[in-house]
Design an enzyme around this catalytic site. Structure first.
Site, PDB file in Angstrom:
ATOM      1  N   GLU B  29       0.953  -1.339   0.096  1.00 10.09           N
ATOM      2  CA  GLU B  29      -0.020   0.160  -0.037  1.00 10.09           C
ATOM      3  C   GLU B  29       0.733   1.306   0.077  1.00 10.09           C
ATOM      4  O   GLU B  29       1.864   1.299   0.852  1.00 10.09           O
ATOM      5  CB  GLU B  29      -0.851   0.034   1.169  1.00 10.09           C
ATOM      6  CG  GLU B  29      -1.871  -1.131   1.311  1.00 10.09           C
ATOM      7  CD  GLU B  29      -2.246  -1.589   2.679  1.00 10.09           C
ATOM      8  OE1 GLU B  29      -2.906  -2.518   2.805  1.00 10.09           O
ATOM      9  OE2 GLU B  29      -2.085  -0.794   3.598  1.00 10.09           O
ATOM     10  N   ALA B  59      -5.292  -4.080   1.420  1.00 13.20           N
ATOM     11  CA  ALA B  59      -5.888  -5.672   1.774  1.00 13.20           C
ATOM     12  C   ALA B  59      -4.617  -6.431   1.924  1.00 13.20           C
ATOM     13  O   ALA B  59      -3.971  -7.103   1.135  1.00 13.20           O
ATOM     14  CB  ALA B  59      -6.537  -5.948   0.664  1.00 13.20           C
ATOM     15  N   GLU B  60      -4.286  -6.449   3.170  1.00 13.49           N
ATOM     16  CA  GLU B  60      -3.050  -7.405   3.620  1.00 13.49           C
ATOM     17  C   GLU B  60      -3.352  -8.752   3.181  1.00 13.49           C
ATOM     18  O   GLU B  60      -2.158  -9.244   2.641  1.00 13.49           O
ATOM     19  CB  GLU B  60      -2.889  -7.317   5.213  1.00 13.49           C
ATOM     20  CG  GLU B  60      -2.301  -5.945   5.462  1.00 13.49           C
ATOM     21  CD  GLU B  60      -3.145  -4.771   5.644  1.00 13.49           C
ATOM     22  OE1 GLU B  60      -4.393  -5.100   5.861  1.00 13.49           O
ATOM     23  OE2 GLU B  60      -2.923  -3.568   5.997  1.00 13.49           O
ATOM     24  N   GLY B  85       1.319  -3.773  13.474  1.00  9.32           N
ATOM     25  CA  GLY B  85       0.027  -4.099  13.868  1.00  9.32           C
ATOM     26  C   GLY B  85      -0.923  -4.567  12.753  1.00  9.32           C
ATOM     27  O   GLY B  85      -2.099  -4.956  13.283  1.00  9.32           O
ATOM     28  N   HIS B 129       0.751   0.657  15.663  1.00 10.43           N
ATOM     29  CA  HIS B 129       1.951   1.274  14.895  1.00 10.43           C
ATOM     30  C   HIS B 129       3.205   1.058  15.796  1.00 10.43           C
ATOM     31  O   HIS B 129       4.159   1.811  15.291  1.00 10.43           O
ATOM     32  CB  HIS B 129       1.859   2.762  14.815  1.00 10.43           C
ATOM     33  CG  HIS B 129       0.422   2.991  13.785  1.00 10.43           C
ATOM     34  ND1 HIS B 129      -0.658   2.754  14.252  1.00 10.43           N
ATOM     35  CD2 HIS B 129       0.706   3.651  12.591  1.00 10.43           C
ATOM     36  CE1 HIS B 129      -1.530   3.081  13.082  1.00 10.43           C
ATOM     37  NE2 HIS B 129      -0.725   3.849  12.155  1.00 10.43           N
TER      38      HIS B 129
END
Lengths: 418, 326
Positions: B29, B59-60, B85, B129
């Site tokens: 991304e 979208a991981e 995270g 994070h």
């Protein structure tokens, strides 16, 4: 009952009328009609788009479809029996879905790559996978069982929908291959045939996020992939009406590519629609979602009991739409096959079943050293250390050969776990 | 030899691998025109184009899943997960698919996917994070996990990860992205094996093992201890899976005392694994229990108190005192 799930195909199944009505109110227009060419009565109809593709199917090919469907049904019966006799840990029956699998699988070409879920025994047959090899996973001697590179038929995937992004990624690779080939090709060099990817999943898997993400990616990059959803109406015990308010094929609209619902028990229509979609993908025109509207006549796996969650009247209604019977009616009515043909098909099926039974019994347990060897592609010190320990430990059992199935206590424990 | 930051070193390493192999591609991304949220991929899309530096949908699971498919079709994808995270939507693909594809195919298929994850705290960021989830991945067989702590390693390790036939997760210490160091772009030298630990400082009284963001902290603690006359050996683990236990064992046989420091929660962490292995391998050399210094058993805390959470020089020195008190 609303118009989005055709009542004629869905009688006897509990449908939430209010949800249907709500969906219709939102969507307005009724669902796209289902493509059907060969009806349950054995009569061939016409379709303005797909009959052109169906017309390519000659009598020999049609007889081949029947032979394939009969073979895989016979195989399914045999594998179910093997499970009941304790020879397989589990079996995933496909009876009822033969047309969806044979019709689509036979529409693929050797250069295409197929990602199955775990029920695609019929597709495996069309890709020339040795059906006895399919039983390795279910007998507990392998987590795969065949080399996907031999047939371009990937391993079964048990985590629902996990293979759908793999298919899109593979298709993105094919896109790049074509660009690289075009950039490097000499002017008079013959071009490799263009390839596409087809990925199978069920109505249950359609609820998984990976299906959504893979369709987003497929659309974003116009990947040459065909999503083939076998809507067999039941995600184990949960009906498809709980999975979706709209026909699954309609979801493709949200991603910006075509979605087609086809009668999944009509091998002719399935073949025609799939051939159209694969050709389209190979031409670089992007993804298609095919929803094969079919029915799992038996259990989800040999571990569940359909009588707990659905009525026999529903199963009877679907048996009346049987994919083999309708094709037999057609072949006989058109004088394309005779008693001798059907007798030969039956004999071939029995021979296949005997082969599978014999081979399944003979499948050897692997040596656990193969698991040590295959955890990583390159040498790994922890694996080497644990293997060395295992060798030393095993050597302590002086009167027994180490591992490899029967023998040491360790191997016996592993066998039980499998 | 040139001087650059860790972020720039990774950028140059990626540039080198993209240039050397037409089948390498980056995906993630915001990695295109933006150059990634940490600018690690800065300028690469302009140089190699959008087919090689792929800005993906957010979208991981899709990123990792399509990377697996690309690898199966012969490509070498390098995925960027924006923050530690946010790897969890992709956890299923990493642990159930990526890690196991080679094994379940009986060795017929390889999936040389690289996943880059900026990790760790200390940057004053918000929830999700600043996490250190490396142990969750280290527990999964089939994955390799490395983490550079300096620019030279960063330059070479990303290329070595791409060259590896196994899936490799590169945990990048995000609070060290701006740490400058010398990089020899001609030769990796002692960094030729990314899975080998480095002894950064020799000592005889105790050993501190650290990795990634805590390596500078461990070195600073050793320097502080030296003022008190203590000779502390410092090891940069570099690889979290596999772990180079031979180097750690050799050090402990010399010093007799071991402290393992990482940002991740102590319980169930990599430090526990090292402590257990060293207890098995070098029990008779140990003069004191192996002492772990790590985060607490809590979700990574809010930024205003993260200094109390993160192991610092004093926490390591306190552990050193305890080890030396036996």
């Amino acid at each position: 009952m609303g118009t989005h799930l055709p009542s004629t195909e869905f009688d006897g199944t509990a449908v939430d009328d209010q949800r249907e009505a709500e969906a219709e109110a939102v969507l307005g227009a009724p669902a796209e009609p289902m493509v059907q060419l060969l009806g349950p009565d054995g009569v061939m109809g016409r379709d303005p788009v797909f009959s052109e593709y169906a017309d390519r199917i000659d009598a020999g090919k049609l007889r081949g479809f029947y032979a394939d469907m009969a073979a895989i049904r016979r195989f399914d019966v045999e594998a179910t029996a093997l499970q009941r006799q304790g020879q397989l840990a589990l079996w995933v029956p496909l009876t009822g879905q033969e047309a969806a699998q044979i019709g689509s699988g036979r529409a693929s070409q050797p250069q295409d790559y197929i990602f199955p879920t775990y029920r695609e025994h019929g597709v495996a047959l069309t890709r020339n996978v040795d059906l006895a090899e399919l039983l390795r996973q279910f007998r507990g001697v392998s987590n795969g069982g065949w080399n996907p590179k031999d047939t371009n038929f990937h391993l079964y995937t048990l985590v629902l929908a996990a293979q759908t992004p793999h298919a899109v990624g593979y298709a993105m690779g094919l896109q790049r291959d074509q660009k690289l080939a075009a950039a490097n090709a000499a002017p008079d060099q013959p071009q490799e045939p263009k390839a596409a990817v087809m990925v199978y999943f069920g109505d249950g898997a359609s609820s998984e996020g990976d299906v959504h993400e893979s369709m987003v990616f497929a659309s974003s990059y116009n990947a040459p992939v065909v999503f083939f959803c076998q809507n067999n109406h039941w995600a184990i015990s949960v009906p498809s009406t709980v999975q979706t308010r709209v026909p699954l094929a309609d979801r493709a609209k949200g991603y910006g590519f075509p979605g087609i619902r086809v009668d999944g028990n009509d091998v002719v229509a399935v073949h025609a629609v799939t051939e159209w979609a694969l050709e389209r993908a190979r031409q670089g025109r992007g993804p298609v979602l095919i929803e094969a509207f079919t029915y799992r006549v038996g259990a989800h796996t040999t571990a569940d009991d359909p009588t707990k969650y659905r009525g026999s009247d529903e199963e009877d209604q679907w048996r009346a739409k049987d994919p083999l019977e309708r094709l037999e009616k057609y072949l006989r009515s058109q004088d394309l096959a005779d008693d001798a043909f059907f007798a030969k098909v039956k004999a071939d099926g029995d021979e296949l079943a005997a082969y599978v039974r014999r081979t399944a019994h003979d499948l050897e347990s692997p040596d656990i050293r193969t698991a040590f060897a295959n955890t990583y592609a390159e040498a790994h010190p922890l694996v080497a250390e644990e293997l060395a320990w295992f060798e030393e430990y095993s050597a302590g059992f002086a009167d027994q050969p180490p591992a490899g199935g029967a023998g040491s206590h360790q191997a016996a424990t592993d066998g039980a776990a499998n | 030899m040139t001087t650059m930051t860790i972020a720039k070193a990774i950028n140059e390493g990626l540039r080198a691998t993209l240039g050397n192999n037409p089948r390498t591609l980056l995906m993630g991304e915001d990695i295109g025109p933006l150059g990634g949220v940490y600018r690690v991929t800065d300028g690469l899309i302009a140089e190699f184009g959008p087919d090689r530096v792929v800005d993906t949908p957010l979208a991981e699971s899709g990123i990792v899943g399509t990377a697996i498919g690309l690898a199966l079709s012969g490509y070498l994808p390098v995925c960027e997960i924006q923050f530690d995270g946010f790897v969890f939507p992709g956890f299923n693909q990493i642990t159930t698919q990526l890690a196991k594809m080679h094994s379940r195919s009986n060795g017929n298929l390889t999936v040389p996917v690289v996943i880059r994850i900026p990790y760790g705290g200390g940057i004053g960021s918000i929830e999700h994070h600043s996490e250190s989830p490396e142990a969750l991945f280290a527990h999964t067989a089939g994955l390799r996990i490395i983490t550079p702590s300096n620019a030279h390693d960063a330059y070479w390790m990303i290329q070595q990860a791409v060259d590896c036939q196994d899936p490799v997760i590169v945990f990048e210490p995000k609070r060290r992205y701006w740490l400058k160091g010398d990089v020899d772009t001609e030769s990796p030298g002692a960094s030729a094996d990314p899975f080998k630990a480095h002894v950064l400082r020799e000592g005889t009284d105790a050993t501190i093992v650290a990795y990634g963001p805590l390596v500078p902290v461990a070195l600073a603690a050793a320097n502080a201890a030296a003022e008190d006359g203590r000779k502390v050996e410092v090891i940069d683990l570099r690889s979290i899976s596999p772990i180079d236990f031979d180097t750690v064992t050799a050090s402990v046989r010399k010093t007799g005392r071991l402290i393992v420091a990482h940002e991740a929660p102590t319980f169930g962490g990599i430090g526990g694994e090292i402590a257990a292995r060293i207890s098995e391998r070098a029990f008779h050399s140990l003069e004191a229990p192996v002492i772990r210094v790590g985060g607490f058993h809590m979700p990574y805390p809010v930024a205003k108190v993260e200094e109390d959470y993160l192991p610092d020089i004093d926490r390591i020195l306190e552990a050193l005192d305890r080890a030396l008190s036996y």
